[in-house]
Design an enzyme around this catalytic site. Sequence first.
Site, PDB file in Angstrom:
ATOM      1  N   GLU A  56      74.436  36.558  72.500  1.00  0.00           N
ATOM      2  CA  GLU A  56      75.393  35.764  71.702  1.00  0.00           C
ATOM      3  C   GLU A  56      76.798  35.798  72.307  1.00  0.00           C
ATOM      4  OE1 GLU A  56      75.350  36.796  67.570  1.00  0.00           O
ATOM      5  OE2 GLU A  56      76.549  35.037  67.009  1.00  0.00           O
ATOM      6  N   SER A 105      75.581  39.765  58.998  1.00  0.00           N
ATOM      7  CA  SER A 105      76.822  40.015  58.244  1.00  0.00           C
ATOM      8  C   SER A 105      76.572  40.034  56.738  1.00  0.00           C
ATOM      9  CB  SER A 105      77.849  38.924  58.538  1.00  0.00           C
ATOM     10  OG  SER A 105      78.059  38.796  59.918  1.00  0.00           O
TER      11      SER A 105
HETATM   12  C1  LIG Z   1      81.065  30.034  62.677  1.00  0.00           C
HETATM   13  C2  LIG Z   1      80.535  31.362  62.325  1.00  0.00           C
HETATM   14  C3  LIG Z   1      79.164  31.580  62.379  1.00  0.00           C
HETATM   15  C4  LIG Z   1      78.651  32.812  62.004  1.00  0.00           C
HETATM   16  N1  LIG Z   1      77.286  32.982  62.018  1.00  0.00           N
HETATM   17  C5  LIG Z   1      76.758  34.152  61.613  1.00  0.00           C
HETATM   18  C6  LIG Z   1      75.332  34.304  61.549  1.00  0.00           C
HETATM   19  O1  LIG Z   1      74.574  33.380  61.844  1.00  0.00           O
HETATM   20  N2  LIG Z   1      74.841  35.481  61.130  1.00  0.00           N
HETATM   21  C7  LIG Z   1      75.648  36.523  60.777  1.00  0.00           C
HETATM   22  O2  LIG Z   1      75.122  37.586  60.453  1.00  0.00           O
HETATM   23  N3  LIG Z   1      77.008  36.408  60.808  1.00  0.00           N
HETATM   24  C8  LIG Z   1      77.571  35.250  61.214  1.00  0.00           C
HETATM   25  N4  LIG Z   1      78.942  35.101  61.245  1.00  0.00           N
HETATM   26  C9  LIG Z   1      79.783  36.164  60.722  1.00  0.00           C
HETATM   27  C10 LIG Z   1      80.579  36.928  61.791  1.00  0.00           C
HETATM   28  O3  LIG Z   1      79.730  37.723  62.572  1.00  0.00           O
HETATM   29  C11 LIG Z   1      81.639  37.757  61.045  1.00  0.00           C
HETATM   30  O4  LIG Z   1      82.517  36.853  60.407  1.00  0.00           O
HETATM   31  C12 LIG Z   1      82.419  38.644  61.987  1.00  0.00           C
HETATM   32  O5  LIG Z   1      81.613  39.692  62.476  1.00  0.00           O
HETATM   33  C13 LIG Z   1      83.675  39.251  61.302  1.00  0.00           C
HETATM   34  O6  LIG Z   1      83.296  39.871  60.114  1.00  0.00           O
HETATM   35  P1  LIG Z   1      84.082  39.548  58.734  1.00  0.00           P
HETATM   36  O7  LIG Z   1      84.101  38.067  58.569  1.00  0.00           O
HETATM   37  O8  LIG Z   1      83.440  40.358  57.662  1.00  0.00           O
HETATM   38  O9  LIG Z   1      85.559  40.015  58.978  1.00  0.00           O
HETATM   39  P2  LIG Z   1      86.117  41.491  58.840  1.00  0.00           P
HETATM   40  O10 LIG Z   1      85.201  42.452  59.479  1.00  0.00           O
HETATM   41  O11 LIG Z   1      86.487  41.733  57.407  1.00  0.00           O
HETATM   42  O12 LIG Z   1      87.435  41.400  59.701  1.00  0.00           O
HETATM   43  C14 LIG Z   1      88.614  40.741  59.228  1.00  0.00           C
HETATM   44  C15 LIG Z   1      89.689  40.884  60.295  1.00  0.00           C
HETATM   45  O13 LIG Z   1      89.983  42.281  60.517  1.00  0.00           O
HETATM   46  C16 LIG Z   1      89.826  42.613  61.890  1.00  0.00           C
HETATM   47  N5  LIG Z   1      89.238  43.959  62.030  1.00  0.00           N
HETATM   48  C17 LIG Z   1      88.241  44.476  61.297  1.00  0.00           C
HETATM   49  N6  LIG Z   1      87.954  45.736  61.732  1.00  0.00           N
HETATM   50  C18 LIG Z   1      88.771  45.975  62.782  1.00  0.00           C
HETATM   51  C19 LIG Z   1      88.943  47.072  63.676  1.00  0.00           C
HETATM   52  N7  LIG Z   1      88.207  48.198  63.562  1.00  0.00           N
HETATM   53  N8  LIG Z   1      89.884  46.976  64.643  1.00  0.00           N
HETATM   54  C20 LIG Z   1      90.635  45.855  64.788  1.00  0.00           C
HETATM   55  N9  LIG Z   1      90.520  44.771  63.958  1.00  0.00           N
HETATM   56  C21 LIG Z   1      89.605  44.819  62.976  1.00  0.00           C
HETATM   57  C22 LIG Z   1      88.852  41.577  62.441  1.00  0.00           C
HETATM   58  O14 LIG Z   1      89.046  41.390  63.831  1.00  0.00           O
HETATM   59  C23 LIG Z   1      89.247  40.321  61.650  1.00  0.00           C
HETATM   60  O15 LIG Z   1      90.354  39.705  62.242  1.00  0.00           O
HETATM   61  C24 LIG Z   1      79.512  33.873  61.609  1.00  0.00           C
HETATM   62  C25 LIG Z   1      80.897  33.652  61.578  1.00  0.00           C
HETATM   63  C26 LIG Z   1      81.403  32.418  61.924  1.00  0.00           C
HETATM   64  C27 LIG Z   1      82.885  32.207  61.862  1.00  0.00           C
END
Ligand SMILES: Cc1cc2nc3c(=O)[nH]c(=O)nc-3n(C[C@H](O)[C@H](O)[C@H](O)COP(=O)(O)OP(=O)(O)OC[C@H]3O[C@@H](n4cnc5c(N)ncnc54)[C@H](O)[C@@H]3O)c2cc1C
Length: 383
Positions: free
Chosen positions: A252, A137
């Site tokens: 995962e 991410s």
């Molecule tokens: C506890 C925890 C551990 C993590 N560990 C890791 C790790 O080790 N390595 C790593 O790389 N990442 C990690 N992550 C990150 C995680 O993979 C991302 O937070 C996740 O993929 C969502 O991305 P974002 O936070 O950028 O949210 P965004 O992508 O900005 O999304 C925000 C909101 O919009 C919604 N949304 C976005 N696009 C769409 C769509 N096309 N259709 C419908 N809804 C949508 C999402 O569902 C969400 O509710 C971790 C996250 C958490 C909470």
Amino acid sequence: MSALAPDTVDRPLDLPTYSTELARWLDPGPDSLAAACEPEPDYERRVEVLRRFMGDLHAAGWSRVGWPVELGGAGGSIVHRAAMWEALARRGLPGMALFEHLEILAPVLAAHGPTDLVAELLPEYLSGRQLWAQGFSEPDAGSDLPSLRTTAVLDGDHYVVNGNKIWTSWARYATWCLLLVRTGDAASRHRGLTALVVDLRQPGVEVRAIEQANGTDELAEVHFEDVHVPADRVVGEVGGGWAVAMHILSHERGTFAWFRHCFQYQELLATAHRATGRDDAALGDALLDLAAATAAGYDGIAAHATGATLGPRAAFNKLLLCAAEQSVHDRALAGDPDIAVGLQVPDVAVRRQEYLFSRIVTVYGGSQQMQLDTIAKQILGLP
Ligand SMILES: Cc1cc2nc3c(=O)[nH]c(=O)nc-3n(C[C@H](O)[C@H](O)[C@H](O)COP(=O)(O)OP(=O)(O)OC[C@H]3O[C@@H](n4cnc5c(N)ncnc54)[C@H](O)[C@@H]3O)c2cc1C
């Protein structure tokens, strides 16, 4: 630490015998097991005691089972690893913490990583000496992972990496990171991605911890500035990073439901014992949610044991795990309001951390909405 050299210890591969002998070793087990089972809200201390126990488990040969011999393992499959973690949960180990990547990243490194490198690094991880993180991410690329912007440019015998990752679990404690980078042009989307093994302790890497609402610093931002990575540290193919990422997500989202259920089940049992004036129907509902996640998780284990991956089916497992985990912790809170008050008694403090973590299980590994999107488009064929 045990005096045994890991490669001198043979453990049985026949599953019932493996499980019986492991149970015998765990009763009472080394002092490090008792220490790792103590509730410990301080993350740094929790990491240290778990590393010590993993060292003993490796030295005694148990955690080598389930991994290929040519990579420093002792043979066997993911089924042995599933049995081992279940036995540890039953003995009171509270979770896998930063060894979670043994069941998320390591299987994919074993399948697609450079053999010599993985053979060197896997025993280091199994023994708790060198830990791992997953760098996918970015600040502007979470759900839309193919838009990630961290670049790796080939320069002779190495790549030069520049960019920013965020939400990188365990980065503060990790030596190694499986990093997803762009080796193609900006328009190449998922076709231009490559997975690299990157040393997080080298110059140009800056790790900044992020404190979560539950008080732990599991997550971090990681900044890469002109970081040199040997060109032979590619996992899979150059430009094949998306396939590697999808294989990782099959673990995962898919098999991980099994590993987490082991600990959630113990939490539910403890809740049932602790609660006064408990609501048996609600506990029963939580148990059913957990049974569904467990069955799906084991389906994932069985598939991966044959060398298959789950593909989009893994989205179901992740949704079932989210429902189960939230159900279990809702029950824990209903039966013990101290969790909400946030008492500093270690046991309550840890359960409060776990309750708060159960609110964000719907995000890691891809958000709940994205799992529903995957099911709608890739399984049901909806537009
Ligand atoms: C506890 C925890 C551990 C993590 N560990 C890791 C790790 O080790 N390595 C790593 O790389 N990442 C990690 N992550 C990150 C995680 O993979 C991302 O937070 C996740 O993929 C969502 O991305 P974002 O936070 O950028 O949210 P965004 O992508 O900005 O999304 C925000 C909101 O919009 C919604 N949304 C976005 N696009 C769409 C769509 N096309 N259709 C419908 N809804 C949508 C999402 O569902 C969400 O509710 C971790 C996250 C958490 C909470």
